[in-house]
Design a protein around this motif. Sequence first.
Motif: not given
Lengths: 294, 294
Positions: A110-112, B109-111, A124, A114-116, A84, B127, A86, A129-130, A127
Motif C-alpha cells: 500500500n502507499a506509505s 495513493h497506492n503502492a 521521488l 516514502m512514496n506518497a 506499507d 536507498f 516494509f 536517503q531518508t 530524493f
Amino acid sequence: MLYFIGLGLADERDITVAGLEIVRRAERVYLESYTSLLLVPQTTLETFYNRPIILADRELVESASTTILADAATTDIAFLVVGDPFGATTHTDLLLRAREQNIPTRTIHNASIMNAIGACGLQLYNFGQTVSMVFFTDNWRPESWYEKVKQNADIGLHTLVLLDIKVKEQDWDAIARGAKGAKQYKPPRFMTVAECASQMVEVAERRKKEEGEETCYDGDSLAVGVARLGSKEQKIVAGRLSELVDVDMGKPLHSLVLMGKRVHELEIDFVREFAVDKESFDESVKKGGYGTTA
Amino acid sequence: MLYFIGLGLADERDITVAGLEIVRRAERVYLESYTSLLLVPQTTLETFYNRPIILADRELVESASTTILADAATTDIAFLVVGDPFGATTHTDLLLRAREQNIPTRTIHNASIMNAIGACGLQLYNFGQTVSMVFFTDNWRPESWYEKVKQNADIGLHTLVLLDIKVKEQDWDAIARGAKGAKQYKPPRFMTVAECASQMVEVAERRKKEEGEETCYDGDSLAVGVARLGSKEQKIVAGRLSELVDVDMGKPLHSLVLMGKRVHELEIDFVREFAVDKESFDESVKKGGYGTTA
C-alpha cells in the motif's frame, strides 16, 4: 499463510480490495501499533472490517511472535501495518521468523509516506536517503541524521525527514506513584513540522557557532511540511525552515522535506503553490541557487 | 473534482476501497497507459469496476488535457495511474493544469515500486536517488545514470533502477509500408533484469577499459532483481550482476536494485534467501566488503 497487509495512510477505506478480502476471512487480525498510526481509531477499522483486531505493540511482536505465528502454517493470519509493511525493520524480523518456521507469507502493499510524499510536488527520484528526527530532550540532542542530510545535500537531493512518534512512552513519575497497566504510559506524542524545523535550525546554528562549520542548510533553506498526507484534511506548506518553525500544521501525522538544490523547474512551480509567502519563496529560490545545479 | 487514483502494482484488486468507490461513481474514468502497466488486461479492470475505461496515452494527456479536464469542476473525473499517481512528472503537469482552471483535485495513493521495493529486504531509508535504464540501441547507449549510481555508491546507498518500457513505439518499417492506426506501433517491450544487468556490466567494463576508471561497481557487485512485485507470481533473485545476466525472471515488469555497501546485517540475511547461489553470495558479501561500512 501470514499476510502482511498495508493499510495506507489515512483511514479505513485506504486498505486495498485484496487486503480487505483477506482481513475479512483471516483467523486472527493483528494491527501493528507502534511505528505509525492511522488517522482513525481502531474501532472504526473494526466496524468497517467487521472483525475484531488484536493490537500488536512492540513487545508482542518482538518477544511473543510465536503467538502471532501460531497456526499460521495452516490458517490465514493478517498482520496489518499502517502505510506499507516494509517501512520498518521490525516487520522484516517477523517475516524472517515466519520463514524459519516454513510459514508461507505474502505481502499486500500500500502507499506509505516514502512514496506518497511525491504529492508535495518534489519528484521521488530526486530524493536521497531518508532520515528520522527524534524529540530532543534536555540531555539528548542527537545529530546523527545531520551527516545523512549533508550527503544528500552535497549531491543536490531532497531529504525526507520522518518525525518522531512516541506511543507507549513510559511515565516514570506515574510508575513511581504505583501506576499499573495503561496508566504507566504517557499519552501519545507526535512531532510537528514546527518542532522538527526548530530542531534542524538549532543544530545548524550550533554547528556554525561552536564548530565554525559551513552547514549544508540553515534557517533560510527551503523545506516542505506535510500533515495528514493522503487524507481529505491533508495540508502542505512550503517555506524557509525559519518560517516553518512558526507554522501550525494541525493534527498529526507530520513529515518534512528539506529541498535539494538540484531541483527541477516544474518541482519549484508545484511547491510554490504551497508557499507560506510566495514572495519570500521566490527570493529564497533565487538567493539559494535552487534549480541552477544540473 | 479530478481524482488521481493509484492502482497499485499487480491486478484489479490492488485498488483501495476509497479508490474503487470513486471509480464506480465517476462521470469518466481514464487509465494512464504509457508510464507503466498492470499485470492484467484493461477488460479485467472494466469488468471488476463495472465501468468503461478510456485509455489515456501520452498524446491525450499532454496535448488534449482539456478533454480530460472537461466538466471536472462540476463532475467527478477519475484518472487512474498504475502504482502511485506521483511517480511520473506527466501527472504533475496534468495536476498543475487543473489547478490553473481552479478544478479541485484529490489523490488516492497506492503502492508503487518506489516503496514496495522494500519487499526485497533492503531497507527503504538506505536507498539513494532512483535511476532509469533505457534500452541500448546500436548508436544510443546513454550512461547518464552512471553518475547517479556512483553518487549513491560513494555514500554506501542502494540504487533502484527502473527498467525501460516501450509502449506505442513507432514501427518505422510498418509506417513506410503504409500502416495506419495500431499497426503503426511495435508490440510493447519490457526490459528484463538480465538485459539491465548486462547493460550495466557493459558500461562498467567500457569505463574501465577505455577510460581507466575505477568504476563504482562491476560484474562482481551484488544486486537484486525483482519481477511482478506485489503479485502472487512475484519473483526476487539476488546475486552478482554477472550472475543476473543469465537469470530468467519471466514475464514483466522487472526492476533491479544495486546493493550499497552500507548495508545492515539484517538486510543481508533477508536478501541472502533470494540468492541464485548462496555460497557465491556469501563470498561476494565478504570480498565486496558489504556491511562493513558504518
